[in-house]
Design an enzyme around this catalytic site. Structure first.
Site, PDB file in Angstrom:
ATOM      1  N   HIS A  16       0.735  -1.374  -0.160  1.00  0.00           N
ATOM      2  CA  HIS A  16       0.367  -0.035  -0.379  1.00  0.00           C
ATOM      3  C   HIS A  16       0.735   1.214   0.119  1.00  0.00           C
ATOM      4  CE1 HIS A  16      -2.812  -2.718   2.003  1.00  0.00           C
ATOM      5  NE2 HIS A  16      -3.081  -2.639   0.668  1.00  0.00           N
ATOM      6  N   LYS A  40     -19.235  -4.775  12.099  1.00  0.00           N
ATOM      7  CA  LYS A  40     -17.943  -5.016  12.874  1.00  0.00           C
ATOM      8  C   LYS A  40     -16.520  -4.582  13.357  1.00  0.00           C
ATOM      9  CE  LYS A  40     -19.220  -8.557   8.942  1.00  0.00           C
ATOM     10  NZ  LYS A  40     -18.252  -9.114   7.391  1.00  0.00           N
ATOM     11  N   ARG A  91      -2.153  -6.699  -7.988  1.00  0.00           N
ATOM     12  CA  ARG A  91      -0.855  -7.735  -7.501  1.00  0.00           C
ATOM     13  C   ARG A  91      -0.692  -8.411  -8.677  1.00  0.00           C
ATOM     14  NH1 ARG A  91      -2.899  -8.764  -1.208  1.00  0.00           N
ATOM     15  NH2 ARG A  91      -4.580  -9.193  -2.908  1.00  0.00           N
ATOM     16  N   SER A 128      -2.735  -7.196   3.871  1.00  0.00           N
ATOM     17  CA  SER A 128      -2.837  -7.368   5.648  1.00  0.00           C
ATOM     18  C   SER A 128      -3.114  -8.326   6.068  1.00  0.00           C
ATOM     19  CB  SER A 128      -4.056  -6.598   5.369  1.00  0.00           C
ATOM     20  OG  SER A 128      -3.683  -4.898   4.780  1.00  0.00           O
TER      21      SER A 128
HETATM   22  O1  PNS Z   1      -7.922  -3.357   1.266  1.00  0.00           O
HETATM   23  P1  PNS Z   1      -9.874  -4.134   0.251  1.00  0.00           P
HETATM   24  O2  PNS Z   1     -10.400  -5.451   1.685  1.00  0.00           O
HETATM   25  O3  PNS Z   1      -9.025  -5.057  -0.738  1.00  0.00           O
HETATM   26  O4  PNS Z   1     -10.503  -2.934   0.144  1.00  0.00           O
HETATM   27  C1  PNS Z   1     -12.067  -3.509  -0.209  1.00  0.00           C
HETATM   28  C2  PNS Z   1     -12.518  -1.924  -0.200  1.00  0.00           C
HETATM   29  C3  PNS Z   1     -12.544  -1.908   1.508  1.00  0.00           C
HETATM   30  C4  PNS Z   1     -11.370  -1.047  -0.874  1.00  0.00           C
HETATM   31  C5  PNS Z   1     -13.613  -2.327  -0.851  1.00  0.00           C
HETATM   32  O5  PNS Z   1     -14.377  -3.949  -0.254  1.00  0.00           O
HETATM   33  C6  PNS Z   1     -14.990  -0.970  -0.858  1.00  0.00           C
HETATM   34  O6  PNS Z   1     -14.977  -0.362  -1.782  1.00  0.00           O
HETATM   35  N1  PNS Z   1     -15.756  -1.161   0.379  1.00  0.00           N
HETATM   36  C7  PNS Z   1     -16.802  -0.154   0.541  1.00  0.00           C
HETATM   37  C8  PNS Z   1     -18.391  -1.221   0.022  1.00  0.00           C
HETATM   38  C9  PNS Z   1     -18.406  -0.975  -1.217  1.00  0.00           C
HETATM   39  O7  PNS Z   1     -18.094   0.220  -1.960  1.00  0.00           O
HETATM   40  N2  PNS Z   1     -18.885  -1.618  -1.997  1.00  0.00           N
HETATM   41  C10 PNS Z   1     -19.359  -1.506  -3.319  1.00  0.00           C
HETATM   42  C11 PNS Z   1     -17.715  -2.231  -4.083  1.00  0.00           C
HETATM   43  S1  PNS Z   1     -18.720  -3.700  -5.489  1.00  0.00           S
END
Ligand code: PNS
Length: 157
Positions: A16, A40, A91, A128
């Site tokens: 990141h 959560k 990645r 992570s």
């Molecule tokens: O680091 P990550 O866990 O891959 O991040 C995922 C994240 C937070 C970017 C993704 O889950 C997200 O955008 N969550 C917010 C909910 C959302 O916008 N969902 C619609 C996308 S389908």
């Protein structure tokens, strides 16, 4: 141009960090969005994840980075920030199906495009969740996360 880079950052990894660093050189403003689910608890509390990234920004001398928590949709947070683009790191090929789905839904639901930026291959296998597992089993993580994250995680033990 201002970009919104969403993620869980639980915790921020060197992958990141590398991506944010490259974004700071490509765009005028970079907003790092720390996504969380209010129902959560994550591994690190969201406010700690934000503080750690802010400390990394200070340590790295990034002066065009802002860090914001967001509880809902990335597109809503990106619009609130008046960002022009979403940015996601890739990645490798395994990331693509999920990211394509998210990018397509996000574009359908808003006018926001997603820019995919390839991760540095050095960090292609870093996540992570792998860092969390190393911590749980007592392995060192200093090679995988920025010093600010390592310090905070060490203090939790
Ligand atoms: O680091 P990550 O866990 O891959 O991040 C995922 C994240 C937070 C970017 C993704 O889950 C997200 O955008 N969550 C917010 C909910 C959302 O916008 N969902 C619609 C996308 S389908």
């Amino acid at each position: 141009m201002k970009v919104f880079y969403p993620g869980s950052f639980d915790p921020i990894t060197n992958g990141h960090k590398d991506l944010i660093s490259r974004l700071t050189k490509m765009f005028e403003r970079v907003v790092v969005g720390v996504g969380y689910n209010p129902l959560k608890t994550g591994w690190l509390p969201v406010e700690v994840r934000v503080e750690v990234i802010e400390q990394v920004a200070l340590d790295e001398g990034w002066n065009n980075v802002e860090v914001v928590p967001f509880p809902g949709l990335a597109i809503d947070a990106a619009k609130e920030q008046e960002a022009h683009l979403l940015v996601k790191g890739l990645r490798g090929a395994p990331d693509l199906p999920t990211e394509m789905t998210q990018a397509t839904l996000n574009r359908d639901l808003s006018s926001l495009e997603t820019l995919f930026v390839p991760s540095d291959p050095k960090w292609a296998n870093l996540s992570s969740s792998a860092v969390r597992e190393l911590v749980i089993f007592g392995a060192p993580i200093a090679s995988y996360v920025p010093p600010a994250a390592e310090r905070v995680i060490r203090s939790l033990k």
